[in-house]
Design a protein around this motif. Structure first.
Motif, mmCIF file in Angstrom:
data_model
loop_
_atom_site.group_PDB
_atom_site.id
_atom_site.type_symbol
_atom_site.label_atom_id
_atom_site.label_comp_id
_atom_site.label_asym_id
_atom_site.label_seq_id
_atom_site.Cartn_x
_atom_site.Cartn_y
_atom_site.Cartn_z
ATOM 1 N N THR A 1 0.671 -1.427 0.103
ATOM 2 C CA THR A 1 -0.327 0.070 0.074
ATOM 3 C C THR A 1 0.692 1.260 -0.042
ATOM 4 O O THR A 1 0.808 2.270 -0.808
ATOM 5 C CB THR A 1 -0.820 0.356 1.434
ATOM 6 O OG1 THR A 1 -0.233 0.089 2.590
ATOM 7 C CG2 THR A 1 -1.939 -1.259 0.726
ATOM 8 N N ASP A 2 2.202 1.275 0.947
ATOM 9 C CA ASP A 2 3.038 2.639 0.455
ATOM 10 C C ASP A 2 2.998 2.491 -0.412
ATOM 11 O O ASP A 2 3.444 3.698 -1.275
ATOM 12 C CB ASP A 2 4.594 2.150 1.476
ATOM 13 C CG ASP A 2 3.558 2.056 3.116
ATOM 14 O OD1 ASP A 2 2.656 2.488 3.687
ATOM 15 O OD2 ASP A 2 4.896 1.832 4.266
ATOM 16 N N ILE A 3 3.881 1.877 -1.457
ATOM 17 C CA ILE A 3 4.298 1.635 -2.766
ATOM 18 C C ILE A 3 2.997 2.145 -3.700
ATOM 19 O O ILE A 3 3.444 3.157 -4.603
ATOM 20 C CB ILE A 3 5.055 0.352 -3.279
ATOM 21 C CG1 ILE A 3 6.120 -0.125 -2.385
ATOM 22 C CG2 ILE A 3 4.720 -0.382 -4.934
ATOM 23 C CD1 ILE A 3 6.504 -1.814 -3.194
ATOM 24 N N VAL A 4 1.733 1.804 -3.836
ATOM 25 C CA VAL A 4 0.527 2.184 -4.314
ATOM 26 C C VAL A 4 0.477 3.920 -4.109
ATOM 27 O O VAL A 4 0.186 4.143 -4.966
ATOM 28 C CB VAL A 4 -0.421 1.051 -4.437
ATOM 29 C CG1 VAL A 4 -1.400 1.807 -5.180
ATOM 30 C CG2 VAL A 4 -0.409 0.131 -4.892
ATOM 31 N N SER A 5 1.097 3.689 -3.124
ATOM 32 C CA SER A 5 0.344 5.338 -2.752
ATOM 33 C C SER A 5 0.952 6.151 -3.065
ATOM 34 O O SER A 5 0.841 7.367 -3.523
ATOM 35 C CB SER A 5 0.219 5.837 -1.653
ATOM 36 O OG SER A 5 1.003 5.488 -0.672
ATOM 37 N N LYS A 6 2.729 6.339 -3.186
ATOM 38 C CA LYS A 6 3.519 6.736 -3.824
ATOM 39 C C LYS A 6 3.893 6.548 -5.662
ATOM 40 O O LYS A 6 3.906 7.449 -5.978
ATOM 41 C CB LYS A 6 5.239 5.855 -3.659
ATOM 42 C CG LYS A 6 6.040 6.948 -3.971
ATOM 43 C CD LYS A 6 7.858 6.576 -3.185
ATOM 44 C CE LYS A 6 8.821 7.144 -4.054
ATOM 45 N NZ LYS A 6 9.831 6.254 -3.436
ATOM 46 N N PHE A 7 2.949 5.487 -5.850
ATOM 47 C CA PHE A 7 3.643 5.330 -7.281
ATOM 48 C C PHE A 7 2.046 5.822 -7.791
ATOM 49 O O PHE A 7 2.039 6.029 -9.393
ATOM 50 C CB PHE A 7 4.238 3.713 -7.615
ATOM 51 C CG PHE A 7 5.869 4.586 -7.464
ATOM 52 C CD1 PHE A 7 6.690 4.743 -7.926
ATOM 53 C CD2 PHE A 7 6.121 3.631 -6.227
ATOM 54 C CE1 PHE A 7 8.199 5.441 -7.840
ATOM 55 C CE2 PHE A 7 7.468 3.406 -5.836
ATOM 56 C CZ PHE A 7 8.275 4.308 -6.823
ATOM 57 N N GLY A 8 1.391 5.425 -7.351
ATOM 58 C CA GLY A 8 -0.318 5.426 -7.955
ATOM 59 C C GLY A 8 -1.410 6.892 -7.850
ATOM 60 O O GLY A 8 -0.354 7.377 -7.443
ATOM 61 N N ASN A 9 -2.032 7.188 -8.499
ATOM 62 C CA ASN A 9 -2.438 8.078 -8.896
ATOM 63 C C ASN A 9 -3.604 7.905 -7.313
ATOM 64 O O ASN A 9 -3.773 9.184 -6.964
ATOM 65 C CB ASN A 9 -3.736 8.672 -9.601
ATOM 66 C CG ASN A 9 -3.274 8.550 -10.919
ATOM 67 O OD1 ASN A 9 -2.056 8.549 -11.356
ATOM 68 N ND2 ASN A 9 -3.638 7.747 -12.081
ATOM 69 N N THR A 10 -3.878 7.089 -6.449
ATOM 70 C CA THR A 10 -4.956 7.010 -5.916
ATOM 71 C C THR A 10 -4.028 6.423 -5.014
ATOM 72 O O THR A 10 -2.618 5.842 -5.264
ATOM 73 C CB THR A 10 -5.947 6.476 -5.958
ATOM 74 O OG1 THR A 10 -6.702 5.975 -5.930
ATOM 75 C CG2 THR A 10 -6.645 7.940 -6.145
ATOM 76 N N SER A 11 -4.694 5.961 -3.441
ATOM 77 C CA SER A 11 -4.077 5.140 -2.520
ATOM 78 C C SER A 11 -4.134 3.529 -2.916
ATOM 79 O O SER A 11 -3.765 2.638 -2.616
ATOM 80 C CB SER A 11 -4.143 4.774 -1.485
ATOM 81 O OG SER A 11 -5.030 5.585 -0.767
ATOM 82 N N ALA A 12 -5.356 3.504 -3.660
ATOM 83 C CA ALA A 12 -6.007 2.473 -4.027
ATOM 84 C C ALA A 12 -5.761 1.654 -5.642
ATOM 85 O O ALA A 12 -6.022 0.662 -5.940
ATOM 86 C CB ALA A 12 -7.247 1.839 -3.995
#
Length: 103
Positions: free
Chosen positions: A23-34
């Motif tokens: 979830t940390d990686i997704v929140s850093k690299f994605g547009n949203t945290s999900a």
């Protein structure tokens, strides 16, 4: 409950990344945290898994099934990077710099 065994060797180590790290990686690299479907977040997650399996293989050089899995992950990441490069050159270059990948 004892850890599972793989063949005659030592217990299988957990080479997967934790849910919190993901979830940390997704929140850093994605547009949203999900935003797990974003190619940038998928590449970052794959890179973390590749690092984890690579460190496992340093201690277990004859773990051929993990080697095969590593090669499959590297191939998947390479294809995603090619896709990202085809439509977002700036994002591609920025992602390579952030993940410290050479290309």
């Amino acid at each position: 409950m004892p850890p599972p065994f793989h063949g005659r060797g030592s217990p299988v180590e957990n080479t997967m990344i934790t849910k919190q790290a993901k979830t940390d990686i997704v929140s850093k690299f994605g547009n949203t945290s999900a935003d797990t479907g974003n190619s940038r977040s998928q590449i970052a997650i794959l890179s973390e898994r590749i690092k984890s399996i690579s460190s496992h293989l340093k201690g277990h050089a004859k773990d051929f099934s993990s080697q095969r899995g590593l090669l499959k992950l590297v191939g998947r990441r390479r294809r995603l990077l090619e896709y990202l490069k085809s439509f977002d050159r700036e994002g591609y270059a920025q992602l390579l710099k952030q993940l410290d990948l050479r290309k």
